[in-house]
Design an enzyme around this catalytic site. Structure first.
Site, PDB file in Angstrom:
ATOM      1  CG  ASP A 189       3.196  -7.186   4.605  1.00 28.32           C
ATOM      2  OD1 ASP A 189       3.638  -8.312   4.891  1.00 28.32           O
ATOM      3  OD2 ASP A 189       2.076  -6.795   4.988  1.00 28.32           O
ATOM      4  CG  ASP A 248      -1.304  -7.948   2.930  1.00 31.31           C
ATOM      5  OD1 ASP A 248      -1.638  -8.561   3.963  1.00 31.31           O
ATOM      6  OD2 ASP A 248      -1.943  -6.981   2.472  1.00 31.31           O
ATOM      7  CG  HIS A 263      -5.278  -9.503   0.769  1.00 34.49           C
ATOM      8  ND1 HIS A 263      -5.445  -9.907   2.070  1.00 34.49           N
ATOM      9  CD2 HIS A 263      -4.735  -8.258   0.843  1.00 34.49           C
ATOM     10  CE1 HIS A 263      -5.031  -8.947   2.888  1.00 34.49           C
ATOM     11  NE2 HIS A 263      -4.583  -7.938   2.169  1.00 34.49           N
ATOM     12  CG  HIS A 299      -3.729  -4.449  -0.902  1.00 38.15           C
ATOM     13  ND1 HIS A 299      -4.958  -4.128  -0.368  1.00 38.15           N
ATOM     14  CD2 HIS A 299      -3.068  -5.106   0.084  1.00 38.15           C
ATOM     15  CE1 HIS A 299      -5.032  -4.552   0.872  1.00 38.15           C
ATOM     16  NE2 HIS A 299      -3.910  -5.172   1.195  1.00 38.15           N
ATOM     17  CE  LYS A 344       1.357  -9.340   7.026  1.00 33.49           C
ATOM     18  NZ  LYS A 344       0.315  -8.525   6.377  1.00 33.49           N
ATOM     19  CB  CYS A 383       1.556  -4.859   8.085  1.00 37.16           C
ATOM     20  SG  CYS A 383      -0.063  -5.218   7.358  1.00 37.16           S
TER      21      CYS A 383
HETATM   22  C1  VGL Z   1      -0.912  -3.404   4.748  1.00 36.66           C
HETATM   23  C2  VGL Z   1      -2.779  -2.169   4.264  1.00 36.66           C
HETATM   24  C3  VGL Z   1      -3.435  -3.303   3.850  1.00 36.66           C
HETATM   25  C4  VGL Z   1       0.495  -3.442   5.242  1.00 36.66           C
HETATM   26  C5  VGL Z   1      -1.562  -4.550   4.334  1.00 36.66           C
HETATM   27  O1  VGL Z   1       1.241  -4.360   4.876  1.00 36.66           O
HETATM   28  O2  VGL Z   1       0.867  -2.530   6.018  1.00 36.66           O
HETATM   29  N1  VGL Z   1      -1.522  -2.232   4.707  1.00 36.66           N
HETATM   30  N2  VGL Z   1      -2.812  -4.490   3.878  1.00 36.66           N
HETATM   31 ZN    ZN Z   2      -3.676  -6.156   2.942  1.00 39.30          ZN
END
Ligand code: VGL
Ligand code: ZN
Length: 189
Positions: free
Chosen positions: A16, A58, A60, A77, A102, A141
């Protein structure tokens, strides 16, 4: 201390490294952009050694269940196709980096790059037994990915300078949990 000691059967897994997790993004992590600079030499070393590079993101949907408006812990985010969801512009991903997407499920979050992505099977199919993990965030993550990697039977090396936590306490706690699970913590400096 083991430094960039890549061997056949290794993979580099970058978690990420997206704009939204860096300063100026929607869910900024302190020093997130420094992590990008720290992992670039690891990417170069992996590429030189013929080690595959996996990059998770990430990704979403609008109104994801992990967002505060839905009772989740996070501000919106990494919306699919947004600038915030793009990999950081300074991240020197090789052209053949393998992307792992993901956080796309409507009904649950996926913190780990292994969570319902098929990553473990893909690594095994490629004969990989050890993964070097870096990225954001150390206490979310990255920790989930490192712990799942151990659960799936991989050796896991955490690149310490290649990760930062959302909170300092969370980062310390995650580091302990990872070490207890057999994750080896390494540093290039
Ligand atoms: C993450 C918070 C929400 C991460 C992803 O990549 O660590 N943190 N979504
Ligand atoms: Zn996230």
């Amino acid at each position: 201390m083991i430094v960039m000691d890549f061997q056949t059967g290794d993979a580099l897994v970058l978690v990420d490294l997206q704009n939204d997790f860096c300063p100026g993004g929607a869910l900024p992590i302190e020093g997130g952009h420094e992590v990008v600079e720290a992992v670039n030499p690891w990417i170069a070393a992996a590429t030189a050694a013929g080690i595959p590079v996996f990059a998770s993101r990430d990704w979403h949907p609008e109104g994801h269940m992990s967002f505060q408006a839905r009772g989740g812990p996070w501000p919106p985010h990494c919306l699919q196709d947004s600038d915030g969801a793009a990999f950081h512009p300074r991240l020197q991903l090789p052209a053949d980096a393998i992307k792992v997407t993901k956080g796309v499920r409507f009904d649950q979050d996926q913190n780990s790059a292994f969570d319902q992505t098929g990553l473990a099977d893909e690594l095994r199919r490629r004969g990989i037994s050890r993964v070097w993990v870096a990225g954001l965030a150390q206490d979310v993550c990255v920790a989930a990915t490192a712990l799942d990697g151990r659960q799936e039977g991989f050796e896991v090396m955490l690149i310490k300078e290649g990760t930062r936590p959302v909170t300092a306490e969370g980062g310390e706690e995650a580091l302990e949990r990872m070490q207890e699970a057999g994750v080896q913590v390494v540093n290039a400096d």
